[in-house]
Structures are given as structure tokens and as C-alpha cells.
Design an enzyme around this catalytic site. Structure first.
Site: not given
Length: 397
Positions: A275, A335, A347
Site C-alpha cells: 500500500c 494502510h 490503493h
């Protein structure tokens, strides 16, 4: 780093040292004080190394370990000497002398997998693309401890790096270069795409430019291999820097070129991204080097939102997700994604994908909405931890 703050710990350290000498205070009290200094000068072990241990030998103390922070070591030893504390200095200041002056290097393969330990079975910590200049600190068998421009510490095997002394490094920095701008491609042995492939290429790779021939750039690898690359897939590095004008729309355009790229823990290239490796790559391809991990990226930029008021967001803003702080546990960022407008963010989750914060949308991401923490804006922000390549000569003097 304000190393004067290190000295705040030293009086306590001296009391422990003197107490150990006179009253035989347990050695663990001395080590606790050294550990406190370590927390001050190297709070993030991913980007700074201060691994010092104290060992008692009769009435003398041996300081062992290693660090890449010369000012911190100097401040500690200067104060100990000033107080006439008996100690034997066995601290290894990095880089080691065994490197024989080759304390710089350049990544020489398309993507180097950088490990947390000097072995292929170790965790993939991060990646570095072709042409990335690095600091080299020490060698262990066929591996080198290096530090990338984002300050990340990790290990690379000898096949992924070309070691350089200051002279050869300066020659490399001063050379003309090209940057590969296509998502993925190859270099060739001649000015013919049907000729032998020299190696694969990923977006952001940098090579020395030797000339131009028949629609190709003639290029040189850090390990002296010669190859040819299509001009339509690369750009003169100086021209690329001059043309840089990162905008919110440019960030979105770059991000969508990576749609479907697989998730890879530790990945920061178009071969695979985690990520934060994804957001890092987006910004790098728009001329900015940002911190490696989500838990580091969250401490940069301007605070925009923490209340799910997504109307305040603009394209390119970074959204962070994780566990909120409680009375007994700290916040944990796990994240990150990038806002692209229309209530959507892009993402790397299983693969690079687009998700929505709109409950009515077919790509609604309820899981990440529930664990949303905050949004930061880093485009064109100027602060420590954010490097603008147009102003900072990482690839070229």
C-alpha cells in the site's frame, strides 16, 4: 537531530557507571540508560542505527555495538571521557573500514529486493529501482547494508548493487542520464527491438546516457553494461526535471497506469507494490521522494481531515487507515491510499484497485471506511521527509 539532547541522559548514565564501579549496581541499569539514548537519537530503527551494548569487565565497562550516527557516538564518548569514566571503546562506527572506501553504490538491476536481514529468506523490507544511489555501511558475506534516499536501512545482495568510491560516484552523478517513463519495458543489445534483451526496465529507472541513435538512447548501466532503449519509452533526465509540474490530475493519471499491479509486501515498483509502496511510487514518478511506510508517511504533510469529511479532500491526498488510539493502546497506521475524487480512492489491496467511500457505489469499501483515521496533503509541501527531486540532486549533481 539535536544531539545536545543526548547529553541530557549522560548525567544519569554517569551516575549508573560510577554506581556500578563503587556499589556494584547491576549492569542492566547502565544498559537501560544507553537504551534511553538510543530511543532519543534513533527512535525509528528503520532509518537510523544505534545498537550499543554495555559489558562489565571487573571495574571497566566495554561499549560494543554499531551505529551510523557519528555525532551521537561522539557526544556520548566525549562526555564519558570528560567525567573520567573508565571504558573500552569497541563501538563500530559505520561505514566499516573493510569497505575500503567503497561506501556508495548504485542499484544495477531493474528492481533490487532489499531484505531485513542478509539472506534471501528474510522479509522483503523494500525495493530499489535501477539507478538508485545508496549509502553502503557494511558487508556480511555476499550482502551489503545500505540506506536508500528515503533513509530506509536494508540489505541488498551483491548482484543488485555496483559499489563505488567517492571518485566513481561523482563521475556517475555528473554524467548525463535518462529516466524510464513507461510502466514496464526492456533495453536491447542494438538499435533493434528484435535484438538480444539486455534487461527488463520499470518506471523510474535511471541510466547513464551515452548518446542517441536511430530512435534509441544509448545507455550505460552502473556495472558498465551497454544497451539501447527506445526514446519513446524514456526521457532525458534533465529535461524530465525541467518539465516537472506535479498536479493533482498528474498524480491520478500516474496512479491509474498501475491499475491491476499485484500486491507485494515490501514492493515499491511497477512489478508489485504494497500500500505505501504504491503511494511512494506515484509520488516518485511525479518528482517527489516520500517516506517508505504508511506509519512514516502519516507524519508528513498538512492535516486535512480526521472526521470523514471527504468534501475537504482533493486529488492526490493520502488517506490513512488503521486502529484508533485508546486509553491503553496507541494509534496504529496499517494502510494508505490516494484520493482521486468522486468519493473514490486508489490503493494496493490484493492488487491496485479503486474503492469508494459512497455506500451506494458498487465499489464501496465499508471495511476501510470503518477504520479510516485521517487524510494528509503532501503535494508541493516542503518539510523534512519530503524530497523534491527538482531541488535536491539525488540522481545528478
Amino acid at each position: 537531530m539535536d544531539f545536545r539532547r543526548v547529553l541530557n541522559y549522560v548525567p544519569l548514565l554517569l551516575l549508573v557507571l560510577q554506581g556500578c564501579k563503587e556499589d556494584k549496581v547491576p549492569i542492566n541499569l547502565l544498559q537501560n540508560q544507553i537504551d534511553e539514548i538510543g530511543k532519543e537519537v534513533a527512535p525509528d530503527k528503520r532509518v537510523a542505527l544505534f545498537d550499543i551494548k554495555a559489558i562489565k569487565d571487573n571495574d571497566t565497562y566495554i561499549l560494543r555495538g554499531e551505529s551510523n550516527l557519528p555525532n551521537a557516538i561522539k557526544a556520548l564518548k566525549t562526555r564519558l571521557s570528560a567525567e573520567n569514566v573508565d571504558y573500552i571503546d569497541s563501538i563500530q562506527l559505520l561505514p566499516t573500514k573493510a569497505l575500503e572506501g567503497k561506501t556508495q553504490g548504485v542499484i544495477t538491476i531493474s528492481v533490487a529486493n532489499l531484505r531485513s536481514q542478509p539472506k534471501h529468506s528474510a522479509e522483503l523490507a523494500t525495493q530499489a529501482t535501477l539507478g538508485t544511489p545508496v549509502k553502503v555501511y557494511k558487508k556480511s558475506d555476499g550482502w551489503y547494508l545500505i540506506q536508500t534516499p528515503d533513509q530506509y536501512l536494508s540489505w541488498v545482495d551483491s548482484g543488485g548493487i555496483q559499489l563505488m568510491d567517492s571518485i566513481s560516484a561523482n563521475q556517475w552523478w555528473s554524467s548525463d542520464k535518462i529516466i524510464f517513463t513507461k510502466t514496464y519495458g526492456h533495453t536491447y543489445a542494438t538499435t533493434d527491438v528484435t535484438s538480444q534483451v539486455v534487461s527488463d526496465m520499470v518506471a523510474g529507472a535511471v541510466l547513464e546516457k551515452l548518446g542517441e541513435d536511430k530512435g534509441f538512447y544509448k545507455v550505460k548501466y552502473p556495472d558498465s553494461r551497454i544497451a539501447y532503449i527506445l526514446k519513446g519509452e524514456a526521457q532525458d533526465y534533465n529535461q524530465w526535471l525541467q518539465d516537472l509540474n506535479p498536479t493533482t490530475d498528474a498524480l491520478v493519471e500516474t496512479s491509474k497506469k498501475l491499475m491491476g499491479v499485484p500486491y507485494l509486501w515490501g514492493g515499491t515498483s511497477t512489478k508489485g507494490v504494497d500500500c505505501s509502496g504504491f503511494t511512494k511510487t506515484i509520488y516518485f514518478l511525479n518528482g517527489m521522494v516520500i517516506p517508505r511506510d504508511a506509519s512514516q508517511q502519516v507524519h508528513t504533510g498538512k492535516s486535512i481531515d480526521s472526521l470523514k469529511n471527504f468534501d475537504d479532500l482533493v486529488k492526490g491526498d493520502l488517506l490513512f487507515f488503521g486502529r484508533k488510539a485508546t486509553d491503553s493502546t496507541p494509534e496504529k497506521v496499517v494502510h494508505v491510499g490516494m484520493w482521486i475524487g468522486n468519493n473514490e480512492f486508489i490503493h494496493s489491496s490484493n492488487m491496485v484497485r479503486i474503492s469508494s467511500m459512497d455506500p451506494k457505489a458498487p465499489n464501496f469499501d465499508e471495511w476501510n471506511l470503518k477504520r479510516y483515521l485521517r487524510t494528509k496533503r503532501i503535494l508541493k509541501e516542503e518539510e523534512d521527509g519530503l524530497i523534491n527531486l527538482a531541488n535536491t540532486p539525488i540522481f545528478k549533481d
